[in-house]
Design a protein around this motif. Structure first.
Motif, mmCIF file in Angstrom:
data_model
loop_
_atom_site.group_PDB
_atom_site.id
_atom_site.type_symbol
_atom_site.label_atom_id
_atom_site.label_comp_id
_atom_site.label_asym_id
_atom_site.label_seq_id
_atom_site.Cartn_x
_atom_site.Cartn_y
_atom_site.Cartn_z
ATOM 1 N N ARG A 1 21.730 -32.241 29.954
ATOM 2 C CA ARG A 1 21.511 -30.815 30.241
ATOM 3 C C ARG A 1 20.061 -30.455 29.963
ATOM 4 N N GLN A 2 19.545 -29.508 30.728
ATOM 5 C CA GLN A 2 18.263 -28.901 30.411
ATOM 6 C C GLN A 2 18.478 -27.392 30.356
ATOM 7 N N PHE A 3 18.064 -26.801 29.269
ATOM 8 C CA PHE A 3 18.182 -25.373 29.060
ATOM 9 C C PHE A 3 17.352 -24.660 30.116
ATOM 10 N N ALA A 4 17.975 -23.832 30.926
ATOM 11 C CA ALA A 4 17.250 -23.172 32.002
ATOM 12 C C ALA A 4 17.636 -21.706 32.044
ATOM 13 N N GLY A 5 16.675 -20.891 32.281
ATOM 14 C CA GLY A 5 16.920 -19.460 32.396
ATOM 15 C C GLY A 5 15.615 -18.707 32.237
ATOM 16 N N PHE A 6 15.235 -17.961 33.251
ATOM 17 C CA PHE A 6 14.038 -17.126 33.154
ATOM 18 C C PHE A 6 14.059 -16.129 34.291
ATOM 19 N N GLY A 7 13.400 -15.024 34.067
ATOM 20 C CA GLY A 7 13.261 -14.030 35.120
ATOM 21 C C GLY A 7 14.587 -13.478 35.601
ATOM 22 N N SER A 8 14.737 -13.411 36.899
ATOM 23 C CA SER A 8 15.945 -12.864 37.504
ATOM 24 C C SER A 8 16.971 -13.960 37.736
ATOM 25 N N ALA A 9 18.175 -13.533 38.100
ATOM 26 C CA ALA A 9 19.226 -14.498 38.433
ATOM 27 C C ALA A 9 18.799 -15.379 39.597
ATOM 28 N N ARG A 10 18.096 -14.832 40.560
ATOM 29 C CA ARG A 10 17.642 -15.618 41.706
ATOM 30 C C ARG A 10 16.641 -16.680 41.281
ATOM 31 N N THR B 1 7.782 -25.121 32.575
ATOM 32 C CA THR B 1 7.525 -25.264 34.006
ATOM 33 C C THR B 1 8.448 -26.340 34.574
ATOM 34 N N GLU B 2 8.543 -26.402 35.883
ATOM 35 C CA GLU B 2 9.372 -27.427 36.519
ATOM 36 C C GLU B 2 8.875 -28.828 36.167
ATOM 37 N N GLN B 3 7.554 -29.008 36.102
ATOM 38 C CA GLN B 3 7.001 -30.326 35.783
ATOM 39 C C GLN B 3 7.395 -30.740 34.363
ATOM 40 N N ALA B 4 7.284 -29.808 33.419
ATOM 41 C CA ALA B 4 7.625 -30.124 32.033
ATOM 42 C C ALA B 4 9.116 -30.407 31.883
ATOM 43 N N VAL B 5 9.939 -29.652 32.585
ATOM 44 C CA VAL B 5 11.380 -29.883 32.547
ATOM 45 C C VAL B 5 11.709 -31.263 33.109
ATOM 46 N N GLN B 6 11.032 -31.641 34.174
ATOM 47 C CA GLN B 6 11.313 -32.945 34.786
ATOM 48 C C GLN B 6 10.967 -34.079 33.823
ATOM 49 N N VAL B 7 9.854 -33.958 33.096
ATOM 50 C CA VAL B 7 9.498 -34.983 32.103
ATOM 51 C C VAL B 7 10.563 -35.055 31.015
ATOM 52 N N ALA B 8 11.050 -33.892 30.568
ATOM 53 C CA ALA B 8 12.080 -33.872 29.526
ATOM 54 C C ALA B 8 13.375 -34.519 30.014
ATOM 55 N N LEU B 9 13.745 -34.258 31.256
ATOM 56 C CA LEU B 9 14.938 -34.879 31.820
ATOM 57 C C LEU B 9 14.733 -36.380 32.012
ATOM 58 N N ARG B 10 13.560 -36.771 32.484
ATOM 59 C CA ARG B 10 13.275 -38.193 32.657
ATOM 60 C C ARG B 10 13.321 -38.937 31.315
#
Length: 566
Positions: A93-102, A383-392
């Motif tokens: 899992r990666q914790f995700a949530g920011f801004g609006s629902a969209r 950021t998406e890049q940082a999340v991808q490194v964490a998932l990798r």
């Protein structure tokens, strides 16, 4: 169970006694040479005590192999599944949530496309506190630390295009957890998915909020009632859903030691079990859906030992103290997250290394689910890049290291077994202290838990300031060069505007009379003893907002006031 002691009474057998005497002599000679040698000051301990420089068979019980057992067998020291990760890897899992629902919906889809196997939702602070995005107390905070969810309409957008019967969703929310869960169930109904098909977890652990995190809505007793309402309703209508994730994470992040995290979290869990039994529920009806959430800190072996001790303590208390008959009630299932408090704004690339070691500890400890923090989380939402490194980081661990191929590969190591037993003993001693202050609820009302955590946090901060605890790049190994900069995610003020506009439009088009009728029915149920979940779910279906539902219950339950404990 047998406590950790040396082996002096292991056996009357002559050969065994001779072997022990030989080992004692060897250790005594080693200690003489050790103390005569040049020693550096290791200046480190995550817990209150220090570790010994060497562990041998003298430091574990004679019955260590019996205590250890095998994976999938009581007391589950080595894991709750016989197959370990050979049967199934942990959920990534990666914790995700920011801004609006969209905004967050797009991030969810990005993560699923890159191999994530479960969704984990972070909510903004107004949502965590039960306020709508257009409430005066929400100003300046909408979408900043997580996603803004104020009604079923937002929840529908959050999971638009994501089939809720095919994903497992974790939601990190506590004070208004029952309301957000109702939004999720109603959103699933809009997709044609019944509650019985939903898989996931709602954190819903209010006791640790009073203890450490401070995101509450109601006083302790009515808040506990709502949690048991979730247990009761979920056991019948959502049997695959974990209705609570009893969290040590936030207790540790607030400054607790590993032993305090272990003891305080388990004490919270026992309190929830007792409240469920007091409601008249069969412990085996709801206990199998209780789950836990642990912080994985920097002290590598201590974190592994903590997870092993946690499983063993939970199993023993559930079987012997609460008389649970089903092995599923004895098994502790848990999610882990690498320690956010260890991330540094200085030299943020170092955080990738910290997270990798912490993730390894979680896997060696047998976690069922794991979130790895992103390198930039101490600076902003990732950021998406940082999340991808964490998932990798998790994927490399799972597929390249070979670590998952052997269940509990460190099991039997003298240090690990001694440390597991030591943490268990420290936790049991803390249970005694909690009993002496009258239990968890009275301890919270007196500020006992809050004081213990604050004292530990103050000690750790002093150690950092005195360079007794080294933080690479912060108080040692500091460079004079310009700090490395990395891209950061910025949340614009347009999120606040769009949320306000959306709520205004929602209130105009919904059936406001039906909303008021549903809210009045909820108030009536709150005044009595009925399970509130059906009434909250009906409010959700009618598009009542988060704060409207909170306010309806608050008018009956009152508001919580934190004790002054310093």
């Amino acid at each position: 169970m047998t406590s950790t002691r040396d082996l002096r009474d292991v056996s009357s057998d002559g050969d065994a006694r001779q072997e022990l005497e030989r080992l004692r002599a060897e250790v005594a000679e080693w200690r003489r040479r050790y103390e005569a040698g040049e020693l550096r000051d290791i200046a480190f301990s995550n817990s209150a005590g220090e570790v010994a420089p060497l562990y041998t068979a003298l430091d574990v019980s004679a019955d260590a192999s019996v205590e250890l057992g095998v994976p999938g067998d009581y007391p589950y020291t080595r894991g709750i599944h016989p197959t370990g990760y050979r049967g199934r890897l942990w959920t990534m899992r990666q914790f995700a949530g920011f801004g609006s629902a969209r905004d967050t919906n797009e991030r969810f889809k990005f993560l699923l496309a890159h191999g994530q196997t479960g969704l984990s939702t972070a909510f903004d602070f107004p949502t965590l506190m039960g306020y709508d995005s257009d409430h005066p107390r929400s100003e300046g905070e909408v979408g900043k630390t997580g996603v803004a969810i104020s009604s079923l309409a937002d929840m529908e957008v959050l999971f638009d295009g994501i089939p809720l019967d095919q994903v497992s969703t974790s939601m990190t929310i506590n004070g208004p957890a029952i309301i957000l869960w109702a939004f999720y169930i109603a959103a699933a109904e809009r997709q044609g998915v019944s509650a019985e098909k939903l898989r996931g977890t709602i954190q819903n652990d209010i006791l640790k909020e009073y203890m450490a995190q401070h995101a509450w809505c109601f006083p302790i007793e009515p808040a506990l009632r709502l949690i048991v309402d979730c247990f009761e309703w979920g056991a019948t209508h959502a049997p695959q859903w974990n209705t609570i994730s009893i969290s040590g994470y936030h207790i540790r992040e607030a400054g607790a030691t590993a032993a305090q995290e272990l003891a305080f979290t388990l004490a919270d869990g026992f309190t929830y079990v007792e409240r469920g039994i007091a409601r008249g529920l069969d412990v085996d009806q709801f206990a199998p859906r209780l789950s836990f959430f642990w912080d994985i800190h920097n002290d590598f072996f201590e974190e592994i030992a903590k997870l092993r001790a946690a499983r063993r303590i939970w199993a023993r208390h559930m079987r012997e103290r609460y008389r649970a008959r089903s092995p599923r009630s004895w098994m502790m299932r848990f999610h882990s997250q690498t320690a956010g408090v260890t991330l540094t704004a200085q030299q943020p690339m170092n955080n990738v290394v910290r997270v990798a070691y912490q993730a390894l500890a979680a896997v060696l400890g047998g976690t069922q689910s794991l979130h790895t923090n992103s390198m930039d989380e101490t600076l902003a939402l990732p950021t998406e890049q940082a999340v991808q490194v964490a998932l990798r980081t998790q994927q490399v661990l799972a597929y390249e290291t070979g670590v998952p191929n052997v269940t509990d590969p460190l099991g039997g190591a003298y240090y690990l077994e001694a440390l597991t037993n030591q943490l268990e003993e420290e936790a049991e001693a803390l249970f005694g202290e909690i009993d002496r202050v009258g239990g968890v609820v009275q301890g919270l009302e007196q500020g006992w838990f809050q004081r213990k955590i604050a004292e530990s946090a103050a000690r750790q901060q002093w150690e950092i300031e005195q360079h007794r605890r080294v933080i690479v790049g912060v108080n040692e190994f500091v460079t004079d060069e310009p700090e490395l900069t990395i891209p950061l995610l910025r949340i614009g003020e347009d999120v606040d505007r769009r949320q306000r506009e959306g709520l205004g439009a929602l209130r105009k088009k919904r059936d406001n009379a039906a909303c008021q009728q549903a809210l009045d029915a909820l108030k009536s149920a709150a005044r009595g003893t009925e399970n509130t979940m059906p009434y909250i779910l009906e409010c959700a279906r009618r598009y009542c907002t988060l704060y409207e539902i909170r306010a309806a219950m608050e008018s009956v339950f009152g508001a919580y006031r934190e004790p002054v404990f310093f």
